[in-house]
Design a protein around this motif. Structure first.
Motif, short mmCIF file in Angstrom:
data_model
loop_
_atom_site.label_atom_id
_atom_site.label_comp_id
_atom_site.label_asym_id
_atom_site.label_seq_id
_atom_site.Cartn_x
_atom_site.Cartn_y
_atom_site.Cartn_z
N ILE A 151 0.87 -1.18 0.00
CA ILE A 151 0.00 0.00 0.00
C ILE A 151 0.90 1.22 0.00
N SER A 152 0.58 2.19 -0.84
CA SER A 152 1.45 3.37 -0.91
C SER A 152 1.33 4.19 0.38
N VAL A 153 2.48 4.62 0.85
CA VAL A 153 2.56 5.42 2.06
C VAL A 153 2.75 6.87 1.63
N PRO A 154 1.95 7.79 2.18
CA PRO A 154 2.13 9.20 1.82
C PRO A 154 3.57 9.65 2.10
N GLU A 155 4.07 10.51 1.24
CA GLU A 155 5.45 10.98 1.35
C GLU A 155 5.76 11.56 2.73
#
Length: 166
Positions: free
Chosen positions: A126-130
């Protein structure tokens, strides 16, 4: 000031004493380290002896030698503390009145393991916010370095660090 706080200043001279200053046998180990320091310096006050060792290279070198010579006894105190924890768990398994009390440590370890695997899978797929990347990395390091390693060490025993053999 406690004896543990006093001798903790000597960790910079002999880093191996750090592991002995925790657990239920820490006071005994700290007293043994303080006895070594006072014997080397000839001072009766452990705080003064610690300060003398920290400023005088001759005493510092002698302290290192004495710690190396006493390492076996100090490791024994450290390992007795670990043994007490394992012995306690054996007694709970033998004498636990309910299934929950007998199996709690196993359910706890399973929960931590499932949580850790779920977290690792989540941050991998799952992409993690920057803005949260560093937080995710820190949490991952804690999970792998502390939680999972503590479970492995409890059930399979901790290994003696290689650097202790050098």
């Amino acid at each position: 000031m406690s004896i543990i706080a006093i001798v903790s200043g000597l960790i910079s001279v002999a880093p191996t004493i750090a592991k002995w200053l925790g657990g239920s046998k820490a006071e005994d180990a700290a007293q043994k380290v303080a006895d070594i320091a006072t014997k080397i310096t000839g001072l009766s006050d452990p705080k003064a002896a610690t300060e003398k060792i920290l400023i005088d290279p001759v005493f510092e070198n002698e302290f290192r030698k004495q710690i190396s010579a006493q390492e076996h006894d100090l490791n024994r105190l450290y390992l007795l503390d670990v043994q007490d924890a394992r012995h306690m768990q054996v007694e709970v398994i033998k004498n636990g009145k309910t299934r929950v009390s007998r199996e709690f440590i196993y359910w706890y370890a399973a929960f931590i393991t499932v949580f850790a695997c779920s977290y690792i899978a989540a941050i991998t797929f799952i992409s993690v916010p920057e803005s949260s990347t560093r937080f995710a990395d820190t949490a991952l390091g804690f999970i792998l370095g502390t939680m999972i390693s503590a479970i492995i060490q409890f059930f399979y025993g901790a290994s003696k660090p290689v650097k202790d053999d050098e």
